[in-house]
Scaffold this motif. Structure first.
Motif, mmCIF file in Angstrom:
data_model
loop_
_atom_site.group_PDB
_atom_site.id
_atom_site.type_symbol
_atom_site.label_atom_id
_atom_site.label_comp_id
_atom_site.label_asym_id
_atom_site.label_seq_id
_atom_site.Cartn_x
_atom_site.Cartn_y
_atom_site.Cartn_z
ATOM 1 N N ALA A 1 0.803 -1.214 0.000
ATOM 2 C CA ALA A 1 0.000 0.000 0.000
ATOM 3 C C ALA A 1 0.840 1.269 0.000
ATOM 4 O O ALA A 1 0.456 2.271 -0.613
ATOM 5 N N ALA A 2 1.982 1.257 0.688
ATOM 6 C CA ALA A 2 2.802 2.473 0.765
ATOM 7 C C ALA A 2 3.286 2.902 -0.612
ATOM 8 O O ALA A 2 3.348 4.099 -0.908
ATOM 9 N N VAL A 3 3.615 1.935 -1.462
ATOM 10 C CA VAL A 3 4.078 2.254 -2.817
ATOM 11 C C VAL A 3 2.924 2.811 -3.649
ATOM 12 O O VAL A 3 3.086 3.779 -4.399
ATOM 13 N N ILE A 4 1.753 2.203 -3.524
ATOM 14 C CA ILE A 4 0.577 2.722 -4.244
ATOM 15 C C ILE A 4 0.295 4.154 -3.799
ATOM 16 O O ILE A 4 0.054 5.041 -4.628
ATOM 17 N N ALA A 5 0.343 4.388 -2.507
ATOM 18 C CA ALA A 5 0.077 5.724 -1.977
ATOM 19 C C ALA A 5 1.075 6.738 -2.523
ATOM 20 O O ALA A 5 0.714 7.881 -2.832
ATOM 21 N N ASP A 6 2.317 6.327 -2.662
ATOM 22 C CA ASP A 6 3.347 7.219 -3.192
ATOM 23 C C ASP A 6 3.030 7.611 -4.639
ATOM 24 O O ASP A 6 3.173 8.776 -5.020
ATOM 25 N N HIS A 7 2.589 6.648 -5.432
ATOM 26 C CA HIS A 7 2.239 6.928 -6.829
ATOM 27 C C HIS A 7 1.024 7.843 -6.941
ATOM 28 O O HIS A 7 0.909 8.618 -7.893
ATOM 29 N N LEU A 8 0.127 7.750 -5.978
ATOM 30 C CA LEU A 8 -1.119 8.518 -6.040
ATOM 31 C C LEU A 8 -1.020 9.880 -5.364
ATOM 32 O O LEU A 8 -1.956 10.669 -5.441
#
Length: 257
Positions: free
Chosen positions: A119-126
């Motif tokens: 989730a942390a990587v997805i959040a970074d992209h968003l």
């Protein structure tokens, strides 16, 4: 009477060949004439890869917005690989293309999600993206099971990112997985931000999307179980002999259903 729902027409409702030949703008115009609020651009229906360049996406996005429509950018890419790992490259590209279009939603397939959402990587992209990421239940075993979707939202919450992304709940696609859509709606309703509306005719491998009948009690029950305020997308084919009439009829019907 309940407030009318926003209705989106998915480009594929006009026919794959028609969209590839005529281009998305032609069918966005038809969607506006039918009374739709939004239009779903399908990346796989671009006639040429150059349609997906940032410049051409920006032009198309401006044209759609000038019609008074908002847009969804749909890509066949999956958020997770077949091995269950986050496909960060696919996510990055999909977000970049959706931003160029000016889309409200970017829709991916779930893919092979297994346990870790990353989730942390997805959040970074968003982080700087003014759009919502939604994943759709597909027709294949990977990315189409109820357990995968409940597992995904549990994992996001466990990783401290509940609400990071939402779901496109495709009512018809559950048939390919032999899941009753009403059974899926109960545990997933809280995460649903967009609904693909269709029923299915046929059996086994020969299943085809179809328009819901006005008296389809099961379809009505699923809509009642899902959030009323989220947009509803028409993803069943219109009758080619009366496309304009069909589109206007189903937009009005689905808005009030």
């Amino acid at each position: 009477m309940a407030d009318a729902a926003d209705v989106v027409i998915v480009a594929s409702a006009f026919g794959t060949d028609a969209v590839r030949t005529g281009g998305h703008l032609k069918w966005a115009q038809a969607s506006r004439q039918a009374g739709a609020a939004g239009f779903e651009v399908r990346r796989e229906l671009f006639a040429d890869e150059t349609d997906a360049t940032p410049h051409n996406l920006r032009v198309l996005g401006r044209q759609i917005a000038e019609l008074g429509l908002w847009s969804v950018f749909s890509t066949p890419a999956s958020l997770y690989t077949a091995q269950g790992k986050l496909d960060a490259d696919a996510l990055r590209l999909s977000i970049e293309e959706a931003i160029a279009l000016g889309a409200r939603f970017v829709k991916l397939q779930l893919g092979g999600f297994a346990a870790d959402a990353n989730a942390a990587v997805i959040a970074d992209h968003l982080r700087c993206a003014e759009l919502r990421l939604v994943v759709e239940n597909g027709q294949l075993a990977k990315g189409g099971s109820l357990a995968q979707f409940t597992g995904l939202f549990d994992a996001l919450a466990r990783e401290g990112h509940g609400g990071l992304l939402g779901m496109t709940f495709d009512i018809g696609n559950w048939a390919w997985r032999d899941v009753a859509p009403l059974d899926a709606a109960a545990p997933l309703a809280a995460h649903v931000e967009y609904i693909h509306c269709k029923t299915v005719v046929g059996e086994g491998a020969r299943r085809f999307p179809a328009a819901p009948a006005a008296d389809d009690a099961q379809f009505a029950a699923v809509l009642d179980r899902l959030p009323r305020h989220v947009p509803r997308g028409i993803e069943f084919p219109f009758d080619t002999s009366r496309v304009e009439t069909d589109a206007a009829h189903y937009v009005a019907w689905l808005a009030a259903a």
